[in-house]
Design a protein around this motif. Sequence first.
Motif, mmCIF file in Angstrom:
data_model
loop_
_atom_site.group_PDB
_atom_site.id
_atom_site.type_symbol
_atom_site.label_atom_id
_atom_site.label_comp_id
_atom_site.label_asym_id
_atom_site.label_seq_id
_atom_site.Cartn_x
_atom_site.Cartn_y
_atom_site.Cartn_z
ATOM 1 N N UNK A 97 -50.556 27.589 22.885
ATOM 2 C CA UNK A 97 -51.676 28.418 23.351
ATOM 3 C C UNK A 97 -52.895 28.299 22.447
ATOM 4 N N UNK A 98 -52.658 28.013 21.160
ATOM 5 C CA UNK A 98 -53.791 27.926 20.239
ATOM 6 C C UNK A 98 -54.631 26.677 20.470
ATOM 7 N N UNK A 99 -54.101 25.727 21.251
ATOM 8 C CA UNK A 99 -54.879 24.538 21.601
ATOM 9 C C UNK A 99 -55.510 24.657 22.976
ATOM 10 N N UNK A 100 -55.410 25.830 23.580
ATOM 11 C CA UNK A 100 -56.058 26.067 24.866
ATOM 12 C C UNK A 100 -57.564 26.182 24.702
ATOM 13 N N UNK A 101 -58.313 26.064 25.769
ATOM 14 C CA UNK A 101 -59.789 26.080 25.700
ATOM 15 C C UNK A 101 -60.360 27.325 25.032
ATOM 16 N N UNK A 102 -59.710 28.492 25.230
ATOM 17 C CA UNK A 102 -60.259 29.734 24.697
ATOM 18 C C UNK A 102 -60.019 29.891 23.199
ATOM 19 N N UNK A 103 -58.944 29.327 22.678
ATOM 20 C CA UNK A 103 -58.592 29.541 21.275
ATOM 21 C C UNK A 103 -58.805 28.318 20.401
ATOM 22 N N UNK A 104 -59.121 27.189 21.004
ATOM 23 C CA UNK A 104 -59.181 25.922 20.269
ATOM 24 C C UNK A 104 -60.173 25.974 19.105
ATOM 25 N N UNK A 105 -61.361 26.479 19.372
ATOM 26 C CA UNK A 105 -62.391 26.530 18.333
ATOM 27 C C UNK A 105 -61.966 27.422 17.176
ATOM 28 N N UNK A 106 -61.397 28.578 17.526
ATOM 29 C CA UNK A 106 -60.950 29.505 16.490
ATOM 30 C C UNK A 106 -59.810 28.889 15.669
ATOM 31 N N UNK A 107 -58.932 28.168 16.336
ATOM 32 C CA UNK A 107 -57.815 27.510 15.643
ATOM 33 C C UNK A 107 -58.330 26.520 14.607
ATOM 34 N N UNK A 108 -59.301 25.702 14.998
ATOM 35 C CA UNK A 108 -59.858 24.712 14.071
ATOM 36 C C UNK A 108 -60.554 25.393 12.893
ATOM 37 N N UNK A 109 -61.252 26.483 13.151
ATOM 38 C CA UNK A 109 -61.917 27.212 12.067
ATOM 39 C C UNK A 109 -60.892 27.755 11.070
ATOM 40 N N UNK A 110 -59.779 28.270 11.598
ATOM 41 C CA UNK A 110 -58.742 28.800 10.715
ATOM 42 C C UNK A 110 -58.079 27.695 9.900
ATOM 43 N N UNK A 111 -57.871 26.535 10.519
ATOM 44 C CA UNK A 111 -57.275 25.403 9.806
ATOM 45 C C UNK A 111 -58.197 24.957 8.676
ATOM 46 N N UNK A 112 -59.510 24.962 8.916
ATOM 47 C CA UNK A 112 -60.466 24.542 7.889
ATOM 48 C C UNK A 112 -60.402 25.449 6.656
ATOM 49 N N UNK A 113 -59.985 26.700 6.845
ATOM 50 C CA UNK A 113 -59.965 27.654 5.731
ATOM 51 C C UNK A 113 -58.671 27.587 4.917
ATOM 52 N N UNK A 114 -57.719 26.790 5.342
ATOM 53 C CA UNK A 114 -56.449 26.703 4.615
ATOM 54 C C UNK A 114 -56.669 26.174 3.201
ATOM 55 N N UNK A 115 -55.923 26.663 2.215
ATOM 56 C CA UNK A 115 -55.971 26.042 0.886
ATOM 57 C C UNK A 115 -55.623 24.564 1.003
ATOM 58 N N UNK A 116 -56.362 23.741 0.332
ATOM 59 C CA UNK A 116 -56.202 22.285 0.500
ATOM 60 C C UNK A 116 -54.756 21.804 0.315
ATOM 61 N N UNK A 117 -54.000 22.302 -0.698
ATOM 62 C CA UNK A 117 -52.621 21.824 -0.856
ATOM 63 C C UNK A 117 -51.701 22.217 0.296
ATOM 64 N N UNK A 118 -52.104 23.223 1.076
ATOM 65 C CA UNK A 118 -51.264 23.657 2.192
ATOM 66 C C UNK A 118 -51.560 22.884 3.477
ATOM 67 N N UNK A 119 -52.645 22.142 3.502
ATOM 68 C CA UNK A 119 -53.100 21.519 4.743
ATOM 69 C C UNK A 119 -52.053 20.581 5.343
ATOM 70 N N UNK A 120 -51.532 19.659 4.532
ATOM 71 C CA UNK A 120 -50.583 18.673 5.050
ATOM 72 C C UNK A 120 -49.307 19.325 5.584
ATOM 73 N N UNK A 121 -48.648 20.193 4.804
ATOM 74 C CA UNK A 121 -47.440 20.815 5.364
ATOM 75 C C UNK A 121 -47.706 21.685 6.571
ATOM 76 N N UNK A 122 -48.847 22.388 6.577
ATOM 77 C CA UNK A 122 -49.146 23.232 7.730
ATOM 78 C C UNK A 122 -49.336 22.385 8.986
ATOM 79 N N UNK A 123 -50.130 21.315 8.878
ATOM 80 C CA UNK A 123 -50.385 20.471 10.044
ATOM 81 C C UNK A 123 -49.101 19.816 10.550
ATOM 82 N N UNK A 124 -48.242 19.383 9.637
ATOM 83 C CA UNK A 124 -46.988 18.754 10.059
ATOM 84 C C UNK A 124 -46.125 19.751 10.829
#
Length: 346
Positions: A97-124
């Motif tokens: 649902x977070x990749x749906x048209x209504x939430x997609x932008x917000x999802x990307x904004x939240x991902x951008x705010x992740x601490x850098x060391x957490x980015x890879x494990x979170x995305x996986x």
Amino acid sequence: MGRQRTVNDHGFWHSPLLQQCTTEDKTALLYLLTSPVSNVIGAYPLVPRIAAAEVGWSKDQWLQVIERLRAEDLVWFDPERMFVWVRIWWFHNLASQTMGPKLRTRTLENIRRLPEPWLAPFLADYKARLNEEQRELLNTLLAGEFSENDASVPHGYRIDASSNFSLYNNNANAKPNSNVTPTLEAQAQVPVDKSGIPPESHAQVEAAIANAQRKGIVKADTQAIIAAVAKQYQAGRPPRDAGAYTYSIAQNLASVATEPSPPAPPSESELTAWADLCFCWPTDNPSSFIRVDKAGFCEQVTIENGNARHGYMPLGPSKLLVALREGRLRKISAADFEDLAKGSRP
């Protein structure tokens, strides 16, 4: 206006991941799943003092509970950045649902705010819960923002990886988390085959196995557990709760017994050393007797119901050969063996 947050009641109160959790632990998890500052991906800034006040605890109490949840890999918390990742978020919210048209932008904004060391494990972890089309879309949207190296984890990401950020612990009695938990790939040297399980269930299955491994209740290897779970899907009877089913399998499935490698045949020097020697076993009240022949056979006398049964058998490779090498057989005289071979007790 308040937002709606969903918690799967069965998936929370009956979750095998939470079996060892205290009432405080569950209260903190419920807060993190429904926090007013939470976001659509379950990873967000969190001020311990404010969170503690909203639950009605002191800051120290909150941090002690968070440390316990971190030790169980239910939560990651970075006290310096004051950032939390609720690891069970996707058990209660649909990643698709977070990749749906209504939430997609917000999802990307939240991902951008992740601490850098957490980015890879979170995305996986996140991508494992999306279908192929959604993963391609996410990769396209992230292209140019994060390098390919940042968004990938060598050998795949495991749900039971540990965080290096949660170093803060005010609990003087807390035990340090010094033992390294075996991960899925540490259990088996070959890659684990999860092809029989739908991709959307992979994370739940991995989490349940990792949790069972942490609790020390696993009786079978990872691949055997995966295979047993996959059979349910292949038979058209998918479990209602993949995590709970996997945890039960991990707890009750016994490993297939493997036969030990047979011993090497007796060497010429061994046969020379044992030639014409006589032995008996068990040591107390023996019932079997042998005399070793240099040719690699042994003459055997077995006492059954007071009667002597006489025969010949090859020495190895056999358990008898192992017992001989380990010195577990008691020697007897050749005269005693001759008496036994004639049917009389020495």
